[in-house]
Design an enzyme around this catalytic site. Sequence first.
Site, PDB file in Angstrom:
ATOM      1  N   ALA A  66       1.002  -1.149   0.099  1.00 52.24           N
ATOM      2  CA  ALA A  66       0.118  -0.113   0.019  1.00 52.24           C
ATOM      3  C   ALA A  66       0.987   1.251   0.084  1.00 52.24           C
ATOM      4  O   ALA A  66       1.947   1.285   0.470  1.00 52.24           O
ATOM      5  CB  ALA A  66      -0.740  -0.029   1.193  1.00 52.24           C
ATOM      6  N   GLY A 109       0.775  -5.294   0.786  1.00 52.49           N
ATOM      7  CA  GLY A 109      -0.610  -5.419   0.019  1.00 52.49           C
ATOM      8  C   GLY A 109      -0.233  -6.293  -1.234  1.00 52.49           C
ATOM      9  O   GLY A 109      -0.878  -6.697  -1.899  1.00 52.49           O
ATOM     10  N   GLU A 112      -0.261  -9.782  -0.704  1.00 49.96           N
ATOM     11  CA  GLU A 112      -1.631 -10.033  -0.327  1.00 49.96           C
ATOM     12  C   GLU A 112      -2.341 -10.301  -1.662  1.00 49.96           C
ATOM     13  O   GLU A 112      -3.334 -11.265  -1.724  1.00 49.96           O
ATOM     14  CB  GLU A 112      -2.276  -9.014   0.672  1.00 49.96           C
ATOM     15  CG  GLU A 112      -1.489  -9.147   2.053  1.00 49.96           C
ATOM     16  CD  GLU A 112      -2.239  -8.275   2.924  1.00 49.96           C
ATOM     17  OE1 GLU A 112      -1.903  -6.884   2.775  1.00 49.96           O
ATOM     18  OE2 GLU A 112      -2.769  -8.274   3.923  1.00 49.96           O
ATOM     19  N   GLU A 132       4.399  -4.922   7.027  1.00 49.69           N
ATOM     20  CA  GLU A 132       3.666  -4.121   7.782  1.00 49.69           C
ATOM     21  C   GLU A 132       4.056  -3.745   9.304  1.00 49.69           C
ATOM     22  O   GLU A 132       3.938  -2.864   9.765  1.00 49.69           O
ATOM     23  CB  GLU A 132       2.058  -4.178   7.617  1.00 49.69           C
ATOM     24  CG  GLU A 132       1.763  -4.319   6.432  1.00 49.69           C
ATOM     25  CD  GLU A 132       1.917  -5.706   5.428  1.00 49.69           C
ATOM     26  OE1 GLU A 132       2.409  -6.444   5.905  1.00 49.69           O
ATOM     27  OE2 GLU A 132       1.042  -5.909   4.684  1.00 49.69           O
TER      28      GLU A 132
HETATM   29  C1  HXC Z   1       4.934   4.149  -1.245  1.00 56.11           C
HETATM   30  C2  HXC Z   1       6.925   3.695  -2.145  1.00 56.11           C
HETATM   31  C3  HXC Z   1       6.395   2.361  -1.482  1.00 56.11           C
HETATM   32  C4  HXC Z   1       5.222   1.965  -0.808  1.00 56.11           C
HETATM   33  C5  HXC Z   1       8.364   1.859  -2.393  1.00 56.11           C
HETATM   34  N1  HXC Z   1       8.062   3.234  -2.674  1.00 56.11           N
HETATM   35  N2  HXC Z   1       7.581   1.272  -1.587  1.00 56.11           N
HETATM   36  N3  HXC Z   1       6.223   4.543  -1.910  1.00 56.11           N
HETATM   37  N4  HXC Z   1       4.606   3.282  -0.739  1.00 56.11           N
HETATM   38  N5  HXC Z   1       4.775   0.986  -0.239  1.00 56.11           N
HETATM   39  C6  HXC Z   1       8.668   4.181  -3.375  1.00 56.11           C
HETATM   40  C7  HXC Z   1       9.852   4.849  -2.510  1.00 56.11           C
HETATM   41  O1  HXC Z   1       9.617   5.587  -1.794  1.00 56.11           O
HETATM   42  C8  HXC Z   1      10.801   5.494  -3.717  1.00 56.11           C
HETATM   43  O2  HXC Z   1      10.212   6.484  -4.172  1.00 56.11           O
HETATM   44  C9  HXC Z   1      10.518   4.500  -5.077  1.00 56.11           C
HETATM   45  O3  HXC Z   1       9.361   3.735  -4.486  1.00 56.11           O
HETATM   46  C10 HXC Z   1      11.685   3.263  -5.090  1.00 56.11           C
HETATM   47  O4  HXC Z   1      11.913   2.807  -3.614  1.00 56.11           O
HETATM   48  P1  HXC Z   1      13.310   2.590  -2.893  1.00 56.11           P
HETATM   49  O5  HXC Z   1      12.872   2.515  -1.612  1.00 56.11           O
HETATM   50  O6  HXC Z   1      13.988   3.634  -3.428  1.00 56.11           O
HETATM   51  O7  HXC Z   1      13.836   1.265  -3.473  1.00 56.11           O
HETATM   52  P2  HXC Z   1      14.661   0.244  -2.744  1.00 56.11           P
HETATM   53  O8  HXC Z   1      15.669   1.028  -2.044  1.00 56.11           O
HETATM   54  O9  HXC Z   1      15.083  -0.763  -3.913  1.00 56.11           O
HETATM   55  O10 HXC Z   1      13.957  -0.744  -1.854  1.00 56.11           O
HETATM   56  C11 HXC Z   1      12.569  -1.285  -2.291  1.00 56.11           C
HETATM   57  C12 HXC Z   1      11.663  -1.871  -1.166  1.00 56.11           C
HETATM   58  C13 HXC Z   1      11.280  -0.558  -0.194  1.00 56.11           C
HETATM   59  C14 HXC Z   1      12.570  -2.719  -0.229  1.00 56.11           C
HETATM   60  C15 HXC Z   1      10.634  -2.521  -1.677  1.00 56.11           C
HETATM   61  O11 HXC Z   1      11.000   0.547  -1.202  1.00 56.11           O
HETATM   62  C16 HXC Z   1      10.354  -0.639   0.521  1.00 56.11           C
HETATM   63  O12 HXC Z   1      10.696  -1.252   1.813  1.00 56.11           O
HETATM   64  N6  HXC Z   1       9.241  -0.350   0.582  1.00 56.11           N
HETATM   65  C17 HXC Z   1       8.065  -0.195   1.349  1.00 56.11           C
HETATM   66  C18 HXC Z   1       7.505  -1.891   1.649  1.00 56.11           C
HETATM   67  C19 HXC Z   1       6.547  -1.954   2.558  1.00 56.11           C
HETATM   68  O13 HXC Z   1       6.852  -1.448   3.805  1.00 56.11           O
HETATM   69  N7  HXC Z   1       5.232  -2.434   2.049  1.00 56.11           N
HETATM   70  C20 HXC Z   1       4.265  -2.460   2.971  1.00 56.11           C
HETATM   71  C21 HXC Z   1       3.314  -1.248   3.026  1.00 56.11           C
HETATM   72  S1  HXC Z   1       1.882  -1.299   4.016  1.00 56.11           S
HETATM   73  P3  HXC Z   1      11.277   7.840  -4.379  1.00 56.11           P
HETATM   74  O14 HXC Z   1      10.200   8.891  -4.611  1.00 56.11           O
HETATM   75  O15 HXC Z   1      12.177   8.057  -3.312  1.00 56.11           O
HETATM   76  O16 HXC Z   1      12.147   7.517  -5.628  1.00 56.11           O
HETATM   77  C22 HXC Z   1       0.894  -2.425   3.294  1.00 56.11           C
HETATM   78  C23 HXC Z   1      -0.410  -2.376   4.282  1.00 56.11           C
HETATM   79  C24 HXC Z   1      -1.355  -3.452   3.318  1.00 56.11           C
HETATM   80  O17 HXC Z   1       1.009  -2.835   2.356  1.00 56.11           O
HETATM   81  C25 HXC Z   1      -2.867  -3.101   3.325  1.00 56.11           C
HETATM   82  C26 HXC Z   1      -3.453  -3.611   2.213  1.00 56.11           C
HETATM   83  C27 HXC Z   1      -3.333  -2.888   0.879  1.00 56.11           C
END
Ligand code: HXC
Length: 258
Positions: A66, A109, A112, A132
């Site tokens: 998400a 997500g 999921e 998460e």
């Molecule tokens: C918003 C995101 C994002 C996310 C990545 N980006 N994941 N933006 N929400 N979930 C954006 C980053 O901010 C960045 O933007 C660009 O994508 C590239 O990501 P990087 O982090 O620079 O890449 P990298 O270093 O290769 O790392 C990749 C990654 C990391 C390990 C996947 O991005 C990460 O940990 N993302 C979050 C994963 C996460 O926590 N997901 C769960 C979310 S909560 P910029 O502008 O800086 O280039 C969830 C709840 C579910 O899913 C509910 C149901 C839908």
Amino acid sequence: MSTYDTLSLAVGDDGVALLTLNRPDALNALNSTMMREFAEALDEATRAEARVLVLTGAGRAFAAGADIAEMRDRTFGDMTDADHLSLWERLAQLRIPTIGAVNGFALGGGCEIAMMCDVLIAGEGASFGQPEIALGIIPGIGGTQRLTRIVGKAQAMDLVLTGRRVDAAEAHRIGLVSRVVSDADVLDEALTAARKIAGFSARAVRAAKECVLRADQTPLSEGLLFERRWFHSLFAFADQTEGMSAFLDKRPARFTDG
Ligand code: HXC
């Protein structure tokens, strides 16, 4: 080909719909526009009489979860009033088979949604996880429920409580994905499987999907009865006669959905 702001949909003459999540700069983070468009695209695929849906992500992620930027300032009231996540479930409710073609990250997500697919094909470089917990939340569209049913309590607790990622090989070992292929072959492998399924009798395919999904939801005795009833029912249709005649005549079957 229909292009939305955050995804694209193409439905081929072969009955295969390809839905591509397309916010590659944000690793296909799932925001509310994408959720709304996703539901619209599923409706469009249904109207176009797609027989199988392939779901993939553009760029180096299937989906990284998400959209955290969108979620950060939301309140409990916002979340519950808008029921922000419910439309994603529409994928799990589709009657046609769905194949996830997972390239790169399938996190939160994204993992999921992948688990809502009937068949999951992952590239060697894919990774899966429910991170998460590190954000102060928990999975919200099945990460505690589907994951546990798929891989069991021990693995699900590990992934959900530590937030650690598993690579494609481990995901395959624990039963999270169906097949692992080279990254370059993921989409072709998924499309080939989709075309194969699309060529079978639609009623048999629907019955097979319903029965397998039933296994999660009923005691064994009920599931076996459900399967038996469907098995018997398929003998009502011409495709059963055609499938068996083709085998005996040593020729390819020509299913007509009759
Ligand atoms: C918003 C995101 C994002 C996310 C990545 N980006 N994941 N933006 N929400 N979930 C954006 C980053 O901010 C960045 O933007 C660009 O994508 C590239 O990501 P990087 O982090 O620079 O890449 P990298 O270093 O290769 O790392 C990749 C990654 C990391 C390990 C996947 O991005 C990460 O940990 N993302 C979050 C994963 C996460 O926590 N997901 C769960 C979310 S909560 P910029 O502008 O800086 O280039 C969830 C709840 C579910 O899913 C509910 C149901 C839908």
